[in-house]
Design a protein around this motif. Structure first.
Motif, PDB file in Angstrom:
ATOM      1  N   ASP A 155      -8.819 -11.327   0.973  1.00 31.77           N
ATOM      2  CA  ASP A 155      -8.486 -12.407   1.901  1.00 31.77           C
ATOM      3  C   ASP A 155      -8.866 -12.073   3.336  1.00 31.77           C
ATOM      4  O   ASP A 155      -8.589 -12.852   4.250  1.00 31.77           O
ATOM      5  N   GLY A 156      -9.463 -10.892   3.530  1.00 24.56           N
ATOM      6  CA  GLY A 156      -9.855 -10.483   4.875  1.00 24.56           C
ATOM      7  C   GLY A 156      -8.734  -9.857   5.684  1.00 24.56           C
ATOM      8  O   GLY A 156      -8.901  -9.605   6.882  1.00 24.56           O
ATOM      9  N   VAL A 157      -7.584  -9.608   5.057  1.00 26.79           N
ATOM     10  CA  VAL A 157      -6.437  -9.008   5.740  1.00 26.79           C
ATOM     11  C   VAL A 157      -6.466  -7.495   5.538  1.00 26.79           C
ATOM     12  O   VAL A 157      -6.684  -7.009   4.421  1.00 26.79           O
ATOM     13  N   HIS A 158      -6.249  -6.758   6.591  1.00 24.10           N
ATOM     14  CA  HIS A 158      -6.169  -5.303   6.493  1.00 24.10           C
ATOM     15  C   HIS A 158      -4.733  -4.915   6.137  1.00 24.10           C
ATOM     16  O   HIS A 158      -3.826  -5.031   6.964  1.00 24.10           O
ATOM     17  N   ARG A 159      -4.546  -4.509   4.895  1.00 25.67           N
ATOM     18  CA  ARG A 159      -3.213  -4.146   4.408  1.00 25.67           C
ATOM     19  C   ARG A 159      -3.064  -2.630   4.326  1.00 25.67           C
ATOM     20  O   ARG A 159      -4.033  -1.904   4.086  1.00 25.67           O
ATOM     21  N   ALA A 160      -1.839  -2.175   4.518  1.00 22.52           N
ATOM     22  CA  ALA A 160      -1.578  -0.730   4.561  1.00 22.52           C
ATOM     23  C   ALA A 160      -2.009  -0.064   3.271  1.00 22.52           C
ATOM     24  O   ALA A 160      -1.676  -0.514   2.173  1.00 22.52           O
ATOM     25  N   PHE A 161      -2.750   1.017   3.411  1.00 21.52           N
ATOM     26  CA  PHE A 161      -3.160   1.840   2.276  1.00 21.52           C
ATOM     27  C   PHE A 161      -2.327   3.117   2.212  1.00 21.52           C
ATOM     28  O   PHE A 161      -1.823   3.503   1.166  1.00 21.52           O
ATOM     29  N   GLY A 162      -2.171   3.802   3.337  1.00 17.42           N
ATOM     30  CA  GLY A 162      -1.427   5.063   3.373  1.00 17.42           C
ATOM     31  C   GLY A 162      -1.774   5.824   4.625  1.00 17.42           C
ATOM     32  O   GLY A 162      -2.122   5.226   5.648  1.00 17.42           O
ATOM     33  N   ILE A 163      -1.684   7.137   4.544  1.00 18.26           N
ATOM     34  CA  ILE A 163      -2.028   7.952   5.706  1.00 18.26           C
ATOM     35  C   ILE A 163      -2.886   9.131   5.268  1.00 18.26           C
ATOM     36  O   ILE A 163      -2.840   9.576   4.118  1.00 18.26           O
ATOM     37  N   GLY A 164      -3.668   9.621   6.213  1.00 16.54           N
ATOM     38  CA  GLY A 164      -4.420  10.852   6.019  1.00 16.54           C
ATOM     39  C   GLY A 164      -3.982  11.853   7.064  1.00 16.54           C
ATOM     40  O   GLY A 164      -4.044  11.565   8.268  1.00 16.54           O
TER      41      GLY A 164
ATOM     42  N   ILE B 227      -8.124  17.305   4.585  1.00 16.87           N
ATOM     43  CA  ILE B 227      -7.562  15.964   4.727  1.00 16.87           C
ATOM     44  C   ILE B 227      -6.675  15.733   3.512  1.00 16.87           C
ATOM     45  O   ILE B 227      -7.148  15.799   2.372  1.00 16.87           O
ATOM     46  N   VAL B 228      -5.398  15.492   3.751  1.00 15.61           N
ATOM     47  CA  VAL B 228      -4.471  15.193   2.663  1.00 15.61           C
ATOM     48  C   VAL B 228      -4.154  13.704   2.740  1.00 15.61           C
ATOM     49  O   VAL B 228      -3.601  13.231   3.739  1.00 15.61           O
ATOM     50  N   VAL B 229      -4.520  12.981   1.694  1.00 16.80           N
ATOM     51  CA  VAL B 229      -4.389  11.524   1.672  1.00 16.80           C
ATOM     52  C   VAL B 229      -3.161  11.140   0.865  1.00 16.80           C
ATOM     53  O   VAL B 229      -3.033  11.506  -0.314  1.00 16.80           O
ATOM     54  N   PHE B 230      -2.268  10.394   1.493  1.00 13.47           N
ATOM     55  CA  PHE B 230      -1.067   9.864   0.830  1.00 13.47           C
ATOM     56  C   PHE B 230      -1.220   8.353   0.750  1.00 13.47           C
ATOM     57  O   PHE B 230      -1.232   7.671   1.773  1.00 13.47           O
ATOM     58  N   GLY B 231      -1.332   7.817  -0.462  1.00  8.25           N
ATOM     59  CA  GLY B 231      -1.571   6.386  -0.622  1.00  8.25           C
ATOM     60  C   GLY B 231      -0.310   5.582  -0.866  1.00  8.25           C
ATOM     61  O   GLY B 231      -0.246   4.839  -1.849  1.00  8.25           O
ATOM     62  N   GLY B 232       0.658   5.684  -0.002  1.00 11.57           N
ATOM     63  CA  GLY B 232       1.942   5.034  -0.228  1.00 11.57           C
ATOM     64  C   GLY B 232       2.045   3.598   0.224  1.00 11.57           C
ATOM     65  O   GLY B 232       3.123   2.986   0.129  1.00 11.57           O
ATOM     66  N   GLY B 233       0.965   3.029   0.765  1.00  9.46           N
ATOM     67  CA  GLY B 233       0.968   1.623   1.137  1.00  9.46           C
ATOM     68  C   GLY B 233       1.954   1.283   2.250  1.00  9.46           C
ATOM     69  O   GLY B 233       2.269   2.109   3.109  1.00  9.46           O
ATOM     70  N   ALA B 234       2.460   0.041   2.186  1.00  7.59           N
ATOM     71  CA  ALA B 234       3.330  -0.464   3.251  1.00  7.59           C
ATOM     72  C   ALA B 234       4.620   0.338   3.372  1.00  7.59           C
ATOM     73  O   ALA B 234       5.131   0.544   4.477  1.00  7.59           O
ATOM     74  N   ASP B 235       5.166   0.805   2.249  1.00  8.40           N
ATOM     75  CA  ASP B 235       6.408   1.571   2.302  1.00  8.40           C
ATOM     76  C   ASP B 235       6.225   2.860   3.096  1.00  8.40           C
ATOM     77  O   ASP B 235       7.122   3.277   3.843  1.00  8.40           O
ATOM     78  N   LEU B 236       5.073   3.504   2.930  1.00  7.83           N
ATOM     79  CA  LEU B 236       4.843   4.763   3.639  1.00  7.83           C
ATOM     80  C   LEU B 236       4.619   4.535   5.123  1.00  7.83           C
ATOM     81  O   LEU B 236       5.236   5.211   5.956  1.00  7.83           O
ATOM     82  N   VAL B 237       3.754   3.596   5.487  1.00  6.30           N
ATOM     83  CA  VAL B 237       3.488   3.409   6.917  1.00  6.30           C
ATOM     84  C   VAL B 237       4.730   2.910   7.645  1.00  6.30           C
ATOM     85  O   VAL B 237       4.898   3.155   8.845  1.00  6.30           O
TER      86      VAL B 237
END
Length: 323
Positions: free
Chosen positions: A283-292, A304-314
């Motif tokens: 839909d063209g929306v930038h949605r939370a993926f996680g953090i690096g 680089i440690v990637v945590f893909g916790g989405g909206a809950d993590l950010v």
């Protein structure tokens, strides 16, 4: 009125220790969520017993005693929390999809804002950051819980041996023995130490900027300049991790997409420079993926440690679900 007065007194005396207790429980547990819960439990236990607190130790020591023993109870029969590099060797094929590992207890990141290293002493701030770095927390997970507690109480928090013995209901000789064994074990499992850039240093900021620009502009060359030759990428939540700049770059070509697919917000996690990542959806929306979370040195990004916790993590970093 008396109960209210006592509650107010307890809150005013105990609340200043909350952040450092969260940091302590996080070092013990490797989980920011569990650390928050255990500190809340600590305050509840302390409030219920406050009327009988006789002041034989300071309130801070008393709270640490409750928190440490709550952590030890929580750790009973639990597996260690891990990063992918703690499970097996690096993945040889960066073109293959990451392998999910849902049954692993994973290490969690913690926002710098949730930890306590507020001090007028710059050396104390640096030491506080170092004690919460992901590599350090991962190494601590190899220690038996009581050894972990002794190491934290003695070497990070500098409580006297006698106080630590009282907290753990043991002897000073036992504390000294556990501390010696903990040091020996850490020497076996801890990664080789090298000088890391503090997240506030210009070089760390430069490398974080290169990392963010590489993703936002789909610029593999920028990422190549930022990564050191021996760089690694870990994908928490999977058993997949990569070692070596060439392998890491091959993997990144599969996820970087086109310019504009990613948006990044600079943050700090575990005393390390980090970025919250938002990926553009259909839909063209930038949605939370996680953090690096980045490990940075003067010679480049080493991990680089990637945590893909989405909206809950950010959200734990005070950020919205979309950017």
């Amino acid at each position: 009125m008396k109960a209210t007065s006592q509650a107010d007194e307890f809150a005013s005396r105990a609340e200043p220790f909350r952040r450092e207790l969260i940091a302590h429980c996080y070092r013990m547990l490797g989980s920011a969520d569990e650390a928050e819960d255990l500190v809340q439990e600590t305050y509840l236990r302390a409030w219920r017993s406050y009327a009988t607190f006789e002041g034989r130790s300071s309130l801070r020591v008393w709270l640490y005693s409750i928190a440490t023993n709550a952590c030890l109870t929580a750790l009973d029969q639990r597996k260690r929390r891990a990063l992918p590099s703690g499970l097996a060797g690096p993945t040889g094929d960066p073109d293959a999809p990451p392998v999910a590992a849902p049954d692993i207890a994973w290490l969690q990141p913690i926002p710098d804002s949730a930890a306590d290293w507020q001090s007028a002493d710059p050396a104390a701030i640096v030491a506080g950051r170092e004690s919460l770095r992901l590599a350090v927390i991962a190494s601590l997970q190899y220690l038996p819980p009581r050894q972990r507690a002794v190491l934290m109480l003695r070497e990070v928090l500098a409580f006297p041996t006698a106080e630590v013995a009282a907290m753990l209901d043991t002897t000073t000789a036992a504390v000294k023995g556990m501390l010696q064994r903990a040091r020996l074990r850490l020497d076996e499992v801890a990664p080789q130490r090298e000088k890391l850039c503090e997240p506030t240093e210009p070089r760390a900021k430069e490398l974080l900027d290169q990392y963010i620009a590489g993703f936002e502009n789909a610029d593999i060359a920028a990422l190549e300049r930022a990564l050191r030759a021996d760089a690694a990428i870990e994908l928490v939540g999977t058993s997949t991790w990569f070692s070596g700049r060439g392998t890491c770059l091959r993997f990144l070509t599969h996820v970087i997409g086109t310019a504009g697919d990613w948006r990044m917000i600079p943050i700090a996690a575990n005393g390390q420079p980090a970025a919250a990542a938002y990926r553009r959806d259909g839909d063209g929306v930038h949605r939370a993926f996680g953090i690096g979370a980045l490990t940075t040195t003067d010679t480049g990004i080493t991990r680089i440690v990637v945590f893909g916790g989405g909206a809950d993590l950010v959200a734990k970093f005070g950020l919205p679900p979309a950017a």
